[in-house]
Design a protein around this motif. Structure first.
Motif, PDB file in Angstrom:
ATOM      1  N   SER A  57       0.612  -1.334   0.037  1.00 14.50           N
ATOM      2  CA  SER A  57      -0.152  -0.121  -0.143  1.00 14.50           C
ATOM      3  C   SER A  57       1.109   1.396   0.253  1.00 14.50           C
ATOM      4  CB  SER A  57      -0.652  -0.252   1.483  1.00 14.50           C
ATOM      5  OG  SER A  57      -1.910   1.078   1.211  1.00 14.50           O
ATOM      6  N   THR A  59      -0.336   4.180   0.307  1.00 13.49           N
ATOM      7  CA  THR A  59      -1.140   5.265   1.472  1.00 13.49           C
ATOM      8  C   THR A  59      -0.765   4.831   2.923  1.00 13.49           C
ATOM      9  OG1 THR A  59      -2.970   3.585   1.453  1.00 13.49           O
ATOM     10  CG2 THR A  59      -3.397   5.000  -0.444  1.00 13.49           C
ATOM     11  N   ARG A  60       0.164   3.949   3.133  1.00 20.32           N
ATOM     12  CA  ARG A  60      -0.157   3.382   4.865  1.00 20.32           C
ATOM     13  C   ARG A  60       1.183   4.226   4.420  1.00 20.32           C
ATOM     14  NH1 ARG A  60       0.122  -2.849   6.322  1.00 20.32           N
ATOM     15  NH2 ARG A  60       0.597  -1.561   8.177  1.00 20.32           N
ATOM     16  N   THR A  62       5.918   4.221   6.466  1.00 24.65           N
ATOM     17  CA  THR A  62       6.557   2.598   5.419  1.00 24.65           C
ATOM     18  C   THR A  62       7.853   3.629   6.213  1.00 24.65           C
ATOM     19  OG1 THR A  62       7.584   1.869   4.198  1.00 24.65           O
ATOM     20  CG2 THR A  62       7.458   3.446   3.328  1.00 24.65           C
ATOM     21  N   LYS A 153       5.117   8.936   4.586  1.00 24.40           N
ATOM     22  CA  LYS A 153       3.825   8.378   4.209  1.00 24.40           C
ATOM     23  C   LYS A 153       3.839   9.755   2.539  1.00 24.40           C
ATOM     24  CE  LYS A 153       2.006  12.665   6.532  1.00 24.40           C
ATOM     25  NZ  LYS A 153       0.801  12.393   7.830  1.00 24.40           N
TER      26      LYS A 153
END
Length: 211
Positions: A57, A59-60, A62, A153
């Motif tokens: 993802s 959108t998460r 990291t 992000k």
């Protein structure tokens, strides 16, 4: 960037055991950062040389970590759920320092931000978070030294995942082998990536990072 290794005991003698330090493996152009993923994400990354695929993802947030032993503590030496594969990811030092320049601390620090309102504004305007966490010995015992981890992000996370990665090496087998060496023969036989202190010359950035 090929992973260079050394005995942990040699590294231990060379590196400080206290203070806030950016420690990692780097050359004049690149630095290695570590991430841990479940097998499906790691397989895609190694095959395609970027982060993506159906299980990844953008959108998460990291988190990237330049310190190998801190990554081992966090992932339980590749035993934690969804952290069974360890990737050594090479990115350009210029991009790494771009990340550092946008980093905002995850908690309010009066020595950096004039007020909590200024800190909140900085948090809203930046896609990078910085945390200084206790570093560890290979056996998990806490060091007085603090290790850096950087959370990405939004656009920053996507740029890192898709555009900034120069190489990805799956080092899981190395991690498992060295954990076994340590468990059977002790720290004296542990081999780790060769790491040094990553120094910065920008005094404003040094202050911003609370180094």
């Amino acid at each position: 960037m090929k992973l260079l290794t050394e005995k942990y005991t040699d590294q231990q003698e060379r590196l400080p055991t206290n203070g806030k330090q950016i420690i990692g493996q780097f050359d004049e152009e690149k630095i290695i950062v570590y991430q841990a993923y479940k097998p499906s994400i790691a397989n895609f990354a190694v095959t395609n040389k970027f982060l993506g695929g159906k299980d990844y993802s953008y959108t998460r947030m990291t988190w990237i970590k330049p310190g190998f032993i801190w990554m081992m503590f966090r992932s339980g030496w590749a035993t934690q759920e969804n952290q069974e594969r360890i990737l050594a990811i090479s990115i350009g030092r210029s991009h790494f320092e771009t990340i550092l320049k946008q980093a905002v601390h995850t908690s309010f620090k009066p020595v950096i931000y004039p007020s909590s309102e200024d800190w909140n504004t900085a948090m809203k305007q930046s896609d990078v978070r910085i945390q200084w966490d206790p570093d560890h010995y290979p056996n998990g015992k806490t060091l007085n030294r603090k290790a850096i981890q950087l959370g990405l992000k939004g656009q920053m996370a996507e740029q890192f995942a898709k555009k900034w990665i120069l190489d990805i090496e799956d080092i899981t087998d190395f991690v498992i082998e060295q954990k076994k060496n340590m468990d059977t023969s002790g720290i004296g036989e542990l081999i780790v990536p060769k790491e040094d202190i990553y120094t910065l010359s920008d005094s404003a950035l040094i202050k911003q990072l609370d180094l």
